[in-house]
Design a protein around this motif. Structure first.
Motif, mmCIF file in Angstrom:
data_model
loop_
_atom_site.group_PDB
_atom_site.id
_atom_site.type_symbol
_atom_site.label_atom_id
_atom_site.label_comp_id
_atom_site.label_asym_id
_atom_site.label_seq_id
_atom_site.Cartn_x
_atom_site.Cartn_y
_atom_site.Cartn_z
ATOM 1 N N ASP A 1 0.818 -1.203 0.000
ATOM 2 C CA ASP A 1 0.000 0.000 0.000
ATOM 3 C C ASP A 1 0.859 1.263 0.000
ATOM 4 N N SER A 2 2.125 1.124 0.311
ATOM 5 C CA SER A 2 3.036 2.263 0.360
ATOM 6 C C SER A 2 4.399 1.802 -0.140
ATOM 7 N N PHE A 3 5.383 2.723 -0.096
ATOM 8 C CA PHE A 3 6.736 2.386 -0.537
ATOM 9 C C PHE A 3 7.640 1.987 0.626
ATOM 10 N N GLY A 4 7.073 1.760 1.781
ATOM 11 C CA GLY A 4 7.868 1.350 2.930
ATOM 12 C C GLY A 4 8.102 -0.151 2.959
ATOM 13 N N TRP A 5 9.276 -0.578 2.481
ATOM 14 C CA TRP A 5 9.562 -2.008 2.443
ATOM 15 C C TRP A 5 9.564 -2.627 3.834
ATOM 16 N N ALA A 6 10.014 -1.873 4.809
ATOM 17 C CA ALA A 6 10.079 -2.422 6.169
ATOM 18 C C ALA A 6 8.696 -2.822 6.659
ATOM 19 N N ALA A 7 7.670 -2.060 6.271
ATOM 20 C CA ALA A 7 6.303 -2.396 6.680
ATOM 21 C C ALA A 7 5.781 -3.606 5.917
ATOM 22 N N GLN A 8 6.278 -3.831 4.713
ATOM 23 C CA GLN A 8 5.802 -4.959 3.898
ATOM 24 C C GLN A 8 6.534 -6.254 4.228
ATOM 25 N N LEU A 9 7.742 -6.156 4.771
ATOM 26 C CA LEU A 9 8.535 -7.342 5.119
ATOM 27 C C LEU A 9 8.941 -7.250 6.592
ATOM 28 N N PRO A 10 7.955 -7.277 7.512
ATOM 29 C CA PRO A 10 8.263 -7.042 8.933
ATOM 30 C C PRO A 10 9.104 -8.129 9.569
ATOM 31 N N ALA A 11 9.050 -9.349 9.006
ATOM 32 C CA ALA A 11 9.790 -10.453 9.623
ATOM 33 C C ALA A 11 11.256 -10.489 9.200
ATOM 34 N N MET A 12 11.662 -9.584 8.330
ATOM 35 C CA MET A 12 13.013 -9.647 7.782
ATOM 36 C C MET A 12 14.001 -8.896 8.661
ATOM 37 N N ASP A 13 15.172 -9.469 8.819
ATOM 38 C CA ASP A 13 16.256 -8.829 9.560
ATOM 39 C C ASP A 13 16.578 -7.477 8.930
ATOM 40 N N ARG A 14 16.716 -6.430 9.771
ATOM 41 C CA ARG A 14 16.895 -5.078 9.251
ATOM 42 C C ARG A 14 18.158 -4.932 8.404
ATOM 43 N N ALA A 15 19.249 -5.553 8.835
ATOM 44 C CA ALA A 15 20.496 -5.444 8.067
ATOM 45 C C ALA A 15 20.358 -6.141 6.712
ATOM 46 N N ALA A 16 19.727 -7.318 6.718
ATOM 47 C CA ALA A 16 19.527 -8.041 5.460
ATOM 48 C C ALA A 16 18.601 -7.264 4.526
ATOM 49 N N LEU A 17 17.563 -6.635 5.092
ATOM 50 C CA LEU A 17 16.651 -5.840 4.273
ATOM 51 C C LEU A 17 17.373 -4.656 3.649
ATOM 52 N N GLN A 18 18.198 -3.975 4.426
ATOM 53 C CA GLN A 18 18.926 -2.825 3.888
ATOM 54 C C GLN A 18 19.911 -3.259 2.807
ATOM 55 N N ALA A 19 20.565 -4.393 3.012
ATOM 56 C CA ALA A 19 21.470 -4.906 1.980
ATOM 57 C C ALA A 19 20.708 -5.228 0.698
ATOM 58 N N LEU A 20 19.514 -5.788 0.838
ATOM 59 C CA LEU A 20 18.683 -6.079 -0.331
ATOM 60 C C LEU A 20 18.273 -4.799 -1.043
ATOM 61 N N LEU A 21 17.921 -3.771 -0.278
ATOM 62 C CA LEU A 21 17.534 -2.494 -0.876
ATOM 63 C C LEU A 21 18.695 -1.862 -1.638
ATOM 64 N N VAL A 22 19.892 -1.906 -1.055
ATOM 65 C CA VAL A 22 21.063 -1.323 -1.727
ATOM 66 C C VAL A 22 21.395 -2.117 -2.989
ATOM 67 N N ALA A 23 21.337 -3.444 -2.908
ATOM 68 C CA ALA A 23 21.603 -4.267 -4.095
ATOM 69 C C ALA A 23 20.577 -3.985 -5.191
ATOM 70 N N THR A 24 19.304 -3.850 -4.800
ATOM 71 C CA THR A 24 18.260 -3.522 -5.774
ATOM 72 C C THR A 24 18.518 -2.155 -6.387
ATOM 73 N N THR A 25 18.946 -1.189 -5.575
ATOM 74 C CA THR A 25 19.284 0.149 -6.073
ATOM 75 C C THR A 25 20.357 0.074 -7.153
ATOM 76 N N LEU A 26 21.430 -0.637 -6.870
ATOM 77 C CA LEU A 26 22.539 -0.716 -7.822
ATOM 78 C C LEU A 26 22.127 -1.416 -9.106
ATOM 79 N N MET A 27 21.323 -2.498 -8.981
ATOM 80 C CA MET A 27 20.932 -3.251 -10.169
ATOM 81 C C MET A 27 19.826 -2.561 -10.961
ATOM 82 N N GLN A 28 19.000 -1.740 -10.292
ATOM 83 C CA GLN A 28 18.004 -0.972 -11.035
ATOM 84 C C GLN A 28 18.640 0.205 -11.750
#
Length: 415
Positions: free
Chosen positions: A364-391
């Motif tokens: 419903d929003s662009f907040g990934w943390a709210a959409q993936l609440p069970a995910m480790d914060r460091a792993a989520l941030q690493a995924l976001l940065v990797a997605t940034t670089l590949m996009q």
């Protein structure tokens, strides 16, 4: 703040200053960003052959909290319906261009479509586990990493106008791995929060999502064929297509179905029913092209490099594991599926733009943390940065693959 209020308040910063841009009316600010994005992207393209989408995302990045802070990421939530429509237009066009019959005629190709996404996801998850990431978080990251960005692929194809084996397989694999990632994420959301004794209800919900999305897409495709009989070959055809795309997308969200799956099916059914009578303009015409500019600006605003220096091993692991997983799958089945080694290399490169679509269309929003609440914060941030670089670099990967390696581009760009 409106233009009238700027005139009536002399203390307000002039619009041409940085502070004035920060406090401008949101619609005016977005229009100015679109103007700057189109001009800068075209200038960069003519000077360096950089894909226009890269220039548009760079403008979004400049306006984001990364640089000038003209836009905050939370401010994009109000624009999400418009951005979802831009995505929907490109996904429908993707569906209208793929040939699912090819999967039946070439079973090795069908296996490649499944294997390249699965191996990429497993490789990413496994590499993160080796770096100490919790298993559940690693699995979610691997699921997101399965998919290739449909919007980047379609944008590159509009520029390169490429045709050939690699292009057609790229379209098909992008559709399949995006759907697989989306379904896996939905299943993960449901299973992760449901007690074991409710697994029957979970299975029923999953069946509802898949069958309902397929049915909605099929109905919209049939409606397009029926309603277009009197307007084929006229300027009303793109309007009819956009209207049905909006209806399918909104109904899918309202009924908690998958907009991605519904729109892909709508495009495929329309193509199967209408064949050569179906004319789909790139981005469904000039209105869709304007929406695409907004989409790539917003993707640029969402880019993040926070904590890159501390998370670089995880970021590098995601990117490299994904390349290796997709490359192994394509190489293993290249010869049986009728692909040469040079073409297999091109296909592997073209599949690399990572997609956040599986998350964005389910949110419903662009907040990934709210959409993936069970995910480790460091792993989520690493995924976001990797997605940034590949996009951000994704259009370069795909353009290089289609133009230089596969040599399937016509050599001239669309205006």
């Amino acid at each position: 703040m409106t233009a009238l209020s700027l005139l009536s308040n002399p203390a307000s910063a002039p619009l041409w200053t940085l502070e004035g841009l920060r406090t401008a009316d949101p619609v005016l600010g977005l229009a100015l960003l679109m103007l700057f994005a189109v001009v800068l992207a075209e200038a960069l393209h003519r000077a360096t052959q950089l894909p226009r989408t890269c220039g548009q995302m760079l403008v979004g990045a400049l306006a984001s909290p990364l640089v000038l802070r003209l836009l905050e990421r939370s401010e994009l939530d109000a624009w999400k319906p418009l951005i979802d429509l831009a995505i929907a237009v490109l996904v429908f066009e993707l569906g209208s261009r793929i040939r699912p019959r090819w999967l039946v005629d070439n079973r090795w190709l069908a296996l490649t479509c499944i294997l390249e996404g699965a191996l990429a996801g497993l490789a990413v998850a496994g590499s993160l586990v080796l770096l100490g990431t919790p298993l559940q978080s690693a699995a979610i990251a691997g699921t997101v990493a399965m998919s290739t960005s449909p919007v980047i692929v379609m944008a590159v194809l509009h520029e390169t106008r490429s045709r050939g084996q690699v292009t057609e397989r790229l379209l098909l694999m992008t559709a399949v791995n995006s759907v697989l990632a989306m379904l896996a994420l939905k299943l993960w959301h449901v299973v992760g929060g449901v007690p074991p004794h409710d697994l029957m209800a979970t299975g029923a919900n999953a069946l509802y999502v898949v069958s309902g999305s397929l049915l909605l897409g099929a109905v919209c495709g049939l409606l397009l064929e029926l309603l277009s009989r009197r307007v084929r070959g006229t300027s009303a055809m793109p309007v009819l297509q956009i209207a049905l795309v909006i209806i399918a997308s909104m109904l899918a969200v309202q009924w908690t179905l998958s907009p991605l799956l519904a729109l892909l099916v709508a495009g495929m059914v329309a193509r199967a029913r209408m064949r050569h009578a179906l004319t789909v303009e790139p981005q469904l015409g000039s209105a869709g092209a304007a929406l695409s500019v907004v989409l790539f600006i917003c993707l640029g605003v969402l880019l993040t490099l926070d904590h890159l220096l501390s998370l670089w091993p995880w970021v590098l692991a995601i990117i490299v594991a994904r390349i290796v997983g997709k490359g192994i799958a394509v190489a293993l089945l290249a010869r049986p599926s009728g692909l040469g080694w040079q073409q297999a290399t091109a296909l592997t490169l073209a599949l690399q733009p990572m997609s956040s679509l599986a998350v964005l269309l389910a949110a419903d929003s662009f907040g990934w943390a709210a959409q993936l609440p069970a995910m480790d914060r460091a792993a989520l941030q690493a995924l976001l940065v990797a997605t940034t670089l590949m996009q951000l670099t994704g259009p370069l990967w795909t353009t290089l693959a289609l133009r230089r390696v596969a040599r399937e581009s016509n050599g001239t760009d669309s205006a």
